[in-house]
Design a protein around this motif. Structure first.
Motif, short mmCIF file in Angstrom:
data_model
loop_
_atom_site.label_atom_id
_atom_site.label_comp_id
_atom_site.label_asym_id
_atom_site.label_seq_id
_atom_site.Cartn_x
_atom_site.Cartn_y
_atom_site.Cartn_z
N PRO A 9 0.80 -1.22 0.00
CA PRO A 9 0.00 0.00 0.00
C PRO A 9 0.84 1.28 0.00
O PRO A 9 0.48 2.24 -0.66
N ILE A 10 1.99 1.29 0.67
CA ILE A 10 2.82 2.50 0.71
C ILE A 10 3.31 2.87 -0.69
O ILE A 10 3.44 4.04 -1.02
N ARG A 11 3.56 1.87 -1.53
CA ARG A 11 3.97 2.15 -2.91
C ARG A 11 2.84 2.86 -3.65
O ARG A 11 3.08 3.81 -4.40
N SER A 12 1.61 2.41 -3.43
CA SER A 12 0.47 3.08 -4.06
C SER A 12 0.34 4.51 -3.56
O SER A 12 -0.01 5.41 -4.32
N VAL A 13 0.61 4.75 -2.29
CA VAL A 13 0.55 6.11 -1.74
C VAL A 13 1.59 7.00 -2.40
O VAL A 13 1.28 8.11 -2.85
N VAL A 14 2.83 6.52 -2.50
CA VAL A 14 3.90 7.32 -3.11
C VAL A 14 3.61 7.59 -4.59
O VAL A 14 3.79 8.72 -5.07
N LYS A 15 3.12 6.57 -5.30
CA LYS A 15 2.76 6.76 -6.70
C LYS A 15 1.64 7.78 -6.84
O LYS A 15 1.66 8.62 -7.75
N SER A 16 0.66 7.71 -5.96
CA SER A 16 -0.45 8.66 -6.05
C SER A 16 0.03 10.09 -5.77
O SER A 16 -0.41 11.04 -6.42
N LEU A 17 0.95 10.26 -4.83
CA LEU A 17 1.49 11.59 -4.52
C LEU A 17 2.26 12.16 -5.71
O LEU A 17 2.08 13.33 -6.07
N SER A 18 3.12 11.36 -6.31
CA SER A 18 3.91 11.86 -7.43
C SER A 18 3.03 12.19 -8.64
O SER A 18 3.20 13.22 -9.30
N TRP A 19 2.07 11.31 -8.91
CA TRP A 19 1.17 11.55 -10.04
C TRP A 19 0.28 12.76 -9.80
O TRP A 19 0.04 13.56 -10.69
N ARG A 20 -0.21 12.91 -8.59
CA ARG A 20 -1.09 14.03 -8.28
C ARG A 20 -0.34 15.36 -8.35
O ARG A 20 -0.93 16.38 -8.69
N THR A 21 0.93 15.38 -8.02
CA THR A 21 1.71 16.60 -8.15
C THR A 21 1.71 17.07 -9.61
O THR A 21 1.43 18.23 -9.89
N ILE A 22 1.97 16.15 -10.50
CA ILE A 22 1.97 16.47 -11.93
C ILE A 22 0.57 16.87 -12.39
O ILE A 22 0.37 17.88 -13.07
N GLY A 23 -0.42 16.06 -12.00
CA GLY A 23 -1.80 16.33 -12.41
C GLY A 23 -2.33 17.64 -11.88
O GLY A 23 -3.05 18.37 -12.58
N THR A 24 -2.00 17.97 -10.64
CA THR A 24 -2.49 19.20 -10.04
C THR A 24 -1.85 20.42 -10.68
O THR A 24 -2.53 21.43 -10.92
N LEU A 25 -0.56 20.35 -10.97
CA LEU A 25 0.09 21.46 -11.67
C LEU A 25 -0.58 21.70 -13.03
O LEU A 25 -0.82 22.84 -13.44
N ASP A 26 -0.90 20.62 -13.71
CA ASP A 26 -1.59 20.71 -14.99
C ASP A 26 -2.96 21.37 -14.83
O ASP A 26 -3.33 22.27 -15.59
N THR A 27 -3.71 20.94 -13.81
CA THR A 27 -5.03 21.51 -13.56
C THR A 27 -4.95 22.99 -13.22
O THR A 27 -5.76 23.79 -13.70
#
Length: 87
Positions: free
Chosen positions: A26-44
Motif C-alpha cells: 500500500p505505501i507504494r500506491s501512496v507514493v505513486k499517487s502523490l507523485s502523479w497528483r503533483t503532476i496532475g495538479t500542476l496541470d489543472t
C-alpha cells in the motif's frame, strides 16, 4: 557466452516478475499517487489559470482536485492490485 547472459537475464526477469506480480504494498500506491497528483495538479492549475485568468481561482480548483483525485487513485490502485487478470 551470449546464451548464458540471455538465460541468466531471463531467470532474473522471471524472479522479478513473480515478485512484482504477487502484490504491491500500500505505501507504494501512496507514493505513486502523490507523485502523479503533483503532476496532475500542476496541470489543472495551469489550465484553470488559462481558462479563468485568475490565479487564486486556479489554485482553489487545483487544491480540491488534488485531494479528491489522490483518494480515488489510491483505491483504484488497490482494487487493480487485487485483480489477478494480467499478472
Amino acid at each position: 557466452m551470449i546464451s548464458e547472459v540471455l538465460i541468466k537475464s531471463s531467470e532474473k526477469e522471471k524472479a522479478t516478475y513473480k515478485k512484482d506480480a504477487a502484490s504491491e504494498k500500500p505505501i507504494r500506491s501512496v507514493v505513486k499517487s502523490l507523485s502523479w497528483r503533483t503532476i496532475g495538479t500542476l496541470d489543472t492549475i495551469i489550465i484553470s489559470w488559462i481558462i479563468t485568468g485568475k490565479l487564486d481561482l486556479a489554485f482553489s480548483i487545483g487544491g480540491i482536485e488534488l485531494v479528491t483525485k489522490m483518494i480515488l487513485y489510491f483505491f483504484h490502485e488497490r482494487i487493480w492490485n487485487s485483480i489477478k487478470w494480467g499478472k
